[in-house]
Design an enzyme around this catalytic site. Structure first.
Site, PDB file in Angstrom:
ATOM      1  N   GLY A 240     -32.070 -47.270  -7.387  1.00  0.00           N
ATOM      2  CA  GLY A 240     -32.467 -48.621  -6.964  1.00  0.00           C
ATOM      3  C   GLY A 240     -32.072 -48.895  -5.529  1.00  0.00           C
ATOM      4  O   GLY A 240     -32.335 -48.100  -4.631  1.00  0.00           O
TER       5      GLY A 240
ATOM      6  N   ASP B 277     -42.676 -45.020 -11.233  1.00  0.00           N
ATOM      7  CA  ASP B 277     -43.881 -44.178 -11.367  1.00  0.00           C
ATOM      8  C   ASP B 277     -44.442 -43.855  -9.979  1.00  0.00           C
ATOM      9  O   ASP B 277     -44.867 -42.719  -9.720  1.00  0.00           O
ATOM     10  CB  ASP B 277     -44.937 -44.894 -12.206  1.00  0.00           C
TER      11      ASP B 277
ATOM     12  N   ASP C   4     -41.853 -57.477  -7.544  1.00  0.00           N
ATOM     13  CA  ASP C   4     -42.181 -56.957  -8.885  1.00  0.00           C
ATOM     14  C   ASP C   4     -41.875 -55.455  -8.899  1.00  0.00           C
ATOM     15  O   ASP C   4     -42.548 -54.682  -8.215  1.00  0.00           O
ATOM     16  CB  ASP C   4     -43.681 -57.213  -9.135  1.00  0.00           C
TER      17      ASP C   4
END
Ligand code: RIB
Length: 310
Positions: free
Chosen positions: A223, A253, A247
């Site tokens: 992160g 992915d 978001d």
């Protein structure tokens, strides 16, 4: 030749809420947005936007949502010729709530994704044998994932596994034994190794545990702390890009898609992880999952001028 993606396709229904619901609680949202999702579909869309047309093997239902997804992917220019329609199954869906801090909760209804069989992969084996990189995640039956890996490894493909959602320990061990590159996020890393990767030292210990299970390359998506990599005794931490995130659904992915595209293009691991970080970061600046994937030009612009997105 090229990149193959085997995995899930969903339609995501995402609602913005002030606070995520607690068990037994009802919360209200003003509206929802729907769009392409599923970890496989998100990876395929992102690879395609980055300029490499992937072989995308996935299953959808013979229903309204399946037709909607097919039309969206075709409009996007993604090759849909390897999508398989599952008779009598519903297209996969994901019910997503996102709070004001960007935290999310996701419930996936697997539907057609869970009908993928060895036979489906058998039909596609020549494509799997021919690819250079195979991107996988774990929203389809493990037997199908395992079969895709075996076909890919009969060729010369490098297998990149996103271990999400994390399966039970024995299943994970079997899959990791056949995986070249594994890319957990922090919580997946904790579930797989018992070690919370909060810094270089803990990430190194966790990575060594994962190496012992098979993969020669371990990349931990940490992160805002960046992405840690470990391969052939070489380790590093690539700082995250500072962007205005709204978001984060599908960011992992897009990261994996960026990684595969960069490695496929001949970049070394450190550069490929930086490219992947930029791809993932840019996806968080837009709503949606696969829909939020950046283009190659946008990724190159961020790499060139990291301050441009903050
Ligand atoms: O990784 C994000 C994805 O997980 C969403 O698009 C949702 O469909 C779930 O599969």
């Amino acid at each position: 030749m090229g990149i193959a993606v085997v995995g899930s396709s969903n339609i995501d229904f995402a609602a913005r809420v002030t606070k995520l619901p607690q068990p037994g609680q009802t919360v209200l949202a003003k509206e929802y947005k729907s769009g392409p999702g599923g970890k496989g579909c998100n990876q395929a869309l992102a690879v395609n936007r980055l300029g490499v047309s992937p072989i995308f093997i996935s299953k959808i239902g013979d229903d309204v949502l399946g037709r909607q997804l097919l039309a969206t992917l075709s409009d996007e220019g993604l090759d849909t010729s390897h999508l398989i329609i599952a008779d009598g199954a519903q297209t996969g869906t994901a019910l997503i709530s996102i709070d004001t801090a960007g935290e999310n909760m996701i419930t996936v209804v697997g539907g057609a994704n869970m009908t993928m069989t060895r036979g489906d992969l058998h039909e596609k084996q020549s494509h799997l044998r021919d690819c250079d990189f195979l991107l996988l995640q774990l929203e389809c039956p493990v037997v199908a994932v395992d079969c895709a890996i075996k076909y890919a490894r009969e060729g010369h493909a490098k297998v990149i596994l996103d271990p999400a959602p994390v399966p039970d320990h024995m299943v994970m061990r079997d899959l990791l034994a056949l995986t070249n590159i594994v890319t957990p996020n922090s919580s997946e890393c904790l579930a797989m190794t018992g070690i919370d990767p909060v810094d270089m030292a803990t990430a190194t210990i966790a990575a060594n545990k994962l190496h012992e299970m098979g993969p020669e390359t371990v990349i931990i998506k940490m992160g805002s702390k960046g992405a840690f990599y470990s391969s052939d005794g070489q380790i590093g931490l690539v700082p995250s890009f500072v962007v205005s995130a709204i978001d984060t659904v599908g960011a992992g992915d897009c990261f994996n898609a960026g990684l595969a595209v960069a490695l496929h293009g001949g970049q070394d691991l450190a550069d490929a992880v930086r490219f992947a970080c930029a791809t993932g970061a840019l996806s968080t600046t837009r709503n949606g999952a696969g829909d939020a994937a950046p283009t190659l030009e946008q990724v190159l612009a961020l790499l060139e001028d990291p301050a441009s997105a903050s």
